[in-house]
Motif scaffolding. Structure first.
Motif, PDB file in Angstrom:
ATOM      1  N   THR A  84       0.855  -1.193   0.000  1.00  0.00           N
ATOM      2  CA  THR A  84       0.000   0.000   0.000  1.00  0.00           C
ATOM      3  C   THR A  84       0.884   1.233   0.000  1.00  0.00           C
ATOM      4  OG1 THR A  84      -0.161   0.286   2.406  1.00  0.00           O
ATOM      5  CG2 THR A  84      -1.755  -1.228   1.373  1.00  0.00           C
ATOM      6  N   VAL A  85       0.394   2.294  -0.594  1.00  0.00           N
ATOM      7  CA  VAL A  85       1.156   3.539  -0.665  1.00  0.00           C
ATOM      8  C   VAL A  85       1.440   4.045   0.749  1.00  0.00           C
ATOM      9  CG1 VAL A  85       1.099   5.938  -1.432  1.00  0.00           C
ATOM     10  CG2 VAL A  85       0.228   4.120  -2.931  1.00  0.00           C
ATOM     11  N   ALA A  86       0.424   4.020   1.604  1.00  0.00           N
ATOM     12  CA  ALA A  86       0.601   4.532   2.962  1.00  0.00           C
ATOM     13  C   ALA A  86       1.667   3.736   3.713  1.00  0.00           C
ATOM     14  CB  ALA A  86      -0.717   4.509   3.722  1.00  0.00           C
ATOM     15  N   ARG A  87       1.648   2.420   3.604  1.00  0.00           N
ATOM     16  CA  ARG A  87       2.639   1.599   4.325  1.00  0.00           C
ATOM     17  C   ARG A  87       4.045   1.826   3.792  1.00  0.00           C
ATOM     18  NH1 ARG A  87       1.135  -2.249   8.414  1.00  0.00           N
ATOM     19  NH2 ARG A  87      -0.944  -1.491   8.857  1.00  0.00           N
ATOM     20  N   ASN A  88       4.173   1.925   2.475  1.00  0.00           N
ATOM     21  CA  ASN A  88       5.489   2.165   1.883  1.00  0.00           C
ATOM     22  C   ASN A  88       6.061   3.509   2.341  1.00  0.00           C
ATOM     23  OD1 ASN A  88       5.291  -0.262   0.507  1.00  0.00           O
ATOM     24  ND2 ASN A  88       4.591   0.682  -1.386  1.00  0.00           N
ATOM     25  N   LEU A  89       5.213   4.523   2.306  1.00  0.00           N
ATOM     26  CA  LEU A  89       5.636   5.862   2.704  1.00  0.00           C
ATOM     27  C   LEU A  89       5.891   5.925   4.212  1.00  0.00           C
ATOM     28  CD1 LEU A  89       6.187   8.685   1.733  1.00  0.00           C
ATOM     29  CD2 LEU A  89       3.741   9.172   1.890  1.00  0.00           C
ATOM     30  N   GLU A  90       5.055   5.262   4.959  1.00  0.00           N
ATOM     31  CA  GLU A  90       5.205   5.225   6.416  1.00  0.00           C
ATOM     32  C   GLU A  90       6.550   4.615   6.820  1.00  0.00           C
ATOM     33  OE1 GLU A  90       3.215   2.442   9.711  1.00  0.00           O
ATOM     34  OE2 GLU A  90       1.765   3.601   8.555  1.00  0.00           O
ATOM     35  N   ALA A  91       6.977   3.580   6.118  1.00  0.00           N
ATOM     36  CA  ALA A  91       8.251   2.925   6.454  1.00  0.00           C
ATOM     37  C   ALA A  91       9.409   3.911   6.358  1.00  0.00           C
ATOM     38  CB  ALA A  91       8.478   1.723   5.538  1.00  0.00           C
ATOM     39  N   VAL A  92       9.395   4.754   5.333  1.00  0.00           N
ATOM     40  CA  VAL A  92      10.466   5.748   5.193  1.00  0.00           C
ATOM     41  C   VAL A  92      10.314   6.841   6.241  1.00  0.00           C
ATOM     42  CG1 VAL A  92      11.396   7.552   3.689  1.00  0.00           C
ATOM     43  CG2 VAL A  92      10.890   5.293   2.772  1.00  0.00           C
ATOM     44  N   ALA A  93       9.098   7.305   6.458  1.00  0.00           N
ATOM     45  CA  ALA A  93       8.874   8.354   7.457  1.00  0.00           C
ATOM     46  C   ALA A  93       9.328   7.896   8.840  1.00  0.00           C
ATOM     47  CB  ALA A  93       7.400   8.752   7.474  1.00  0.00           C
ATOM     48  N   LEU A  94       9.019   6.669   9.181  1.00  0.00           N
ATOM     49  CA  LEU A  94       9.389   6.155  10.500  1.00  0.00           C
ATOM     50  C   LEU A  94      10.884   5.869  10.606  1.00  0.00           C
ATOM     51  CD1 LEU A  94       6.359   3.857  11.350  1.00  0.00           C
ATOM     52  CD2 LEU A  94       6.754   6.245  11.982  1.00  0.00           C
ATOM     53  N   ALA A  95      11.528   5.606   9.465  1.00  0.00           N
ATOM     54  CA  ALA A  95      12.969   5.365   9.480  1.00  0.00           C
ATOM     55  C   ALA A  95      13.736   6.592   9.974  1.00  0.00           C
ATOM     56  CB  ALA A  95      13.454   4.964   8.092  1.00  0.00           C
ATOM     57  N   LEU A  96      13.142   7.768   9.823  1.00  0.00           N
ATOM     58  CA  LEU A  96      13.782   8.977  10.325  1.00  0.00           C
ATOM     59  C   LEU A  96      13.927   8.959  11.843  1.00  0.00           C
ATOM     60  CD1 LEU A  96      11.940  11.459   7.985  1.00  0.00           C
ATOM     61  CD2 LEU A  96      14.419  11.152   8.077  1.00  0.00           C
ATOM     62  N   PHE A  97      13.130   8.143  12.511  1.00  0.00           N
ATOM     63  CA  PHE A  97      13.181   8.077  13.969  1.00  0.00           C
ATOM     64  C   PHE A  97      13.967   6.866  14.465  1.00  0.00           C
ATOM     65  CE2 PHE A  97       9.368  10.342  12.748  1.00  0.00           C
ATOM     66  CZ  PHE A  97       9.560  11.539  13.411  1.00  0.00           C
ATOM     67  N   ASP A  98      14.438   6.043  13.530  1.00  0.00           N
ATOM     68  CA  ASP A  98      15.252   4.893  13.913  1.00  0.00           C
ATOM     69  C   ASP A  98      16.665   5.351  14.259  1.00  0.00           C
ATOM     70  OD1 ASP A  98      13.109   3.261  13.435  1.00  0.00           O
ATOM     71  OD2 ASP A  98      13.798   2.591  11.472  1.00  0.00           O
ATOM     72  N   SER A  99      17.454   4.439  14.750  1.00  0.00           N
ATOM     73  CA  SER A  99      18.851   4.716  15.099  1.00  0.00           C
ATOM     74  C   SER A  99      18.960   5.917  16.022  1.00  0.00           C
ATOM     75  CB  SER A  99      19.684   4.946  13.837  1.00  0.00           C
ATOM     76  OG  SER A  99      19.723   3.787  13.065  1.00  0.00           O
ATOM     77  N   GLY A 100      18.099   5.964  17.008  1.00  0.00           N
ATOM     78  CA  GLY A 100      18.188   7.028  17.999  1.00  0.00           C
ATOM     79  C   GLY A 100      17.910   8.400  17.446  1.00  0.00           C
ATOM     80  N   GLY A 101      17.013   8.505  16.467  1.00  0.00           N
ATOM     81  CA  GLY A 101      16.726   9.772  15.799  1.00  0.00           C
ATOM     82  C   GLY A 101      16.548  10.950  16.735  1.00  0.00           C
ATOM     83  N   LEU A 102      15.684  10.814  17.741  1.00  0.00           N
ATOM     84  CA  LEU A 102      15.457  11.913  18.669  1.00  0.00           C
ATOM     85  C   LEU A 102      16.717  12.237  19.456  1.00  0.00           C
ATOM     86  CD1 LEU A 102      11.912  11.006  20.038  1.00  0.00           C
ATOM     87  CD2 LEU A 102      12.508  12.874  18.501  1.00  0.00           C
ATOM     88  N   ALA A 103      17.365  11.228  19.947  1.00  0.00           N
ATOM     89  CA  ALA A 103      18.568  11.451  20.748  1.00  0.00           C
ATOM     90  C   ALA A 103      19.680  12.064  19.904  1.00  0.00           C
ATOM     91  CB  ALA A 103      19.030  10.134  21.360  1.00  0.00           C
ATOM     92  N   ILE A 104      19.856  11.562  18.697  1.00  0.00           N
ATOM     93  CA  ILE A 104      20.946  12.028  17.842  1.00  0.00           C
ATOM     94  C   ILE A 104      20.699  13.458  17.374  1.00  0.00           C
ATOM     95  CG2 ILE A 104      22.183  11.619  15.674  1.00  0.00           C
ATOM     96  CD1 ILE A 104      22.770   9.667  18.069  1.00  0.00           C
ATOM     97  N   SER A 105      19.457  13.803  17.024  1.00  0.00           N
ATOM     98  CA  SER A 105      19.190  15.181  16.609  1.00  0.00           C
ATOM     99  C   SER A 105      19.424  16.135  17.765  1.00  0.00           C
ATOM    100  CB  SER A 105      17.780  15.319  16.041  1.00  0.00           C
ATOM    101  OG  SER A 105      16.820  15.019  17.026  1.00  0.00           O
ATOM    102  N   GLY A 106      19.053  15.718  18.976  1.00  0.00           N
ATOM    103  CA  GLY A 106      19.322  16.546  20.148  1.00  0.00           C
ATOM    104  C   GLY A 106      20.815  16.703  20.377  1.00  0.00           C
ATOM    105  N   LEU A 107      21.549  15.650  20.121  1.00  0.00           N
ATOM    106  CA  LEU A 107      22.993  15.688  20.274  1.00  0.00           C
ATOM    107  C   LEU A 107      23.606  16.697  19.308  1.00  0.00           C
ATOM    108  CD1 LEU A 107      25.625  14.525  21.402  1.00  0.00           C
ATOM    109  CD2 LEU A 107      25.467  12.750  19.650  1.00  0.00           C
ATOM    110  N   ALA A 108      23.177  16.667  18.069  1.00  0.00           N
ATOM    111  CA  ALA A 108      23.712  17.593  17.067  1.00  0.00           C
ATOM    112  C   ALA A 108      23.428  19.039  17.462  1.00  0.00           C
ATOM    113  CB  ALA A 108      23.118  17.288  15.700  1.00  0.00           C
ATOM    114  N   MET A 109      22.268  19.272  18.075  1.00  0.00           N
ATOM    115  CA  MET A 109      21.917  20.638  18.468  1.00  0.00           C
ATOM    116  C   MET A 109      22.764  21.133  19.636  1.00  0.00           C
ATOM    117  SD  MET A 109      17.752  20.653  17.857  1.00  0.00           S
ATOM    118  CE  MET A 109      17.481  21.074  19.519  1.00  0.00           C
ATOM    119  N   THR A 110      23.308  20.235  20.443  1.00  0.00           N
ATOM    120  CA  THR A 110      24.111  20.658  21.589  1.00  0.00           C
ATOM    121  C   THR A 110      25.571  20.875  21.232  1.00  0.00           C
ATOM    122  OG1 THR A 110      24.636  18.396  22.299  1.00  0.00           O
ATOM    123  CG2 THR A 110      22.616  19.385  23.192  1.00  0.00           C
TER     124      THR A 110
END
Length: 194
Positions: A84-110
């Motif tokens: 499905t289009v939604a599932r395919n797109l969702e997989a990429v959108a959610l990949a942005l939060f993998d590998s510690g996305g929130l933690a790593i973006s916060g790290l870059a900002m500090t």
């Protein structure tokens, strides 16, 4: 612990994964070259053997994770007409939060010096949010040509909304805040199914 003088396999990824664990567990302020090498179970000087310092290490970590997500986004073109289009797109959108996305973006900002290195690399063509946005746009255009996305869906706008929302959630979230994935899933569904 790896003994001195013995090659450590896959050093970059081992150190990157260790850094993600440190930041996710203890926050960006806990990241030091010693905390990374201790977490990785390797010699204390290994990080400085492979990187000019902690800022370069943080920049390379962020750029590596951007490149991984951009590669996943490029794979979307091969999925046109499948699933499905939604599932395919969702997989990429959610990949942005993998590998510690929130933690790593916060790290870059500090770490301003790391942020400058990241910006310079992105301006120089390193894959980042723009590459992800372009891949999503191309995928949605292909799906629209197949009739799997309605004509009223503008691929460029949907791609911008997905990437922009992910960027917002990454920059305003931190470890311990509510998981942003359900928001992204609802956004993707609203944009392509609604």
């Amino acid at each position: 612990m790896s003994p001195r003088g013995v090659a450590t396999p896959d050093v970059r990824e081992r150190l990157f994964a260790a850094a993600e664990r440190v930041v996710e567990r203890d926050g960006p302020g806990a990241l030091t070259s010693r905390s990374v090498t201790t977490e990785a179970g390797c010699a204390k000087g290994l990080l400085h053997t492979h990187f000019a310092g902690l800022d370069e290490f943080v920049a390379e970590l962020c750029l590596d994770r951007f490149a991984r997500t951009a590669a996943k986004a490029r794979e979307l073109s091969g999925l046109a007409g499948q699933g499905t289009v939604a599932r395919n797109l969702e997989a990429v959108a959610l990949a942005l939060f993998d590998s510690g996305g929130l933690a790593i973006s916060g790290l870059a900002m500090t770490r301003p010096a790391a942020a400058l290195r990241i910006r310079a690399a992105l301006e120089g063509g390193a894959p980042g949010f723009t590459a992800i946005q372009e891949a999503i746009t191309g995928y949605l255009e292909a799906e629209r040509e197949r009739g799997r996305v309605t004509e009223n869906v503008d691929p460029c706008t949907v791609a911008l909304a997905v990437v922009g929302t992910a960027h917002h959630l990454l920059m305003t979230g931190w470890p311990g805040t509510p998981d942003p994935r359900p928001l992204m899933t609802r956004l993707v569904a609203a944009l392509v199914d609604g």
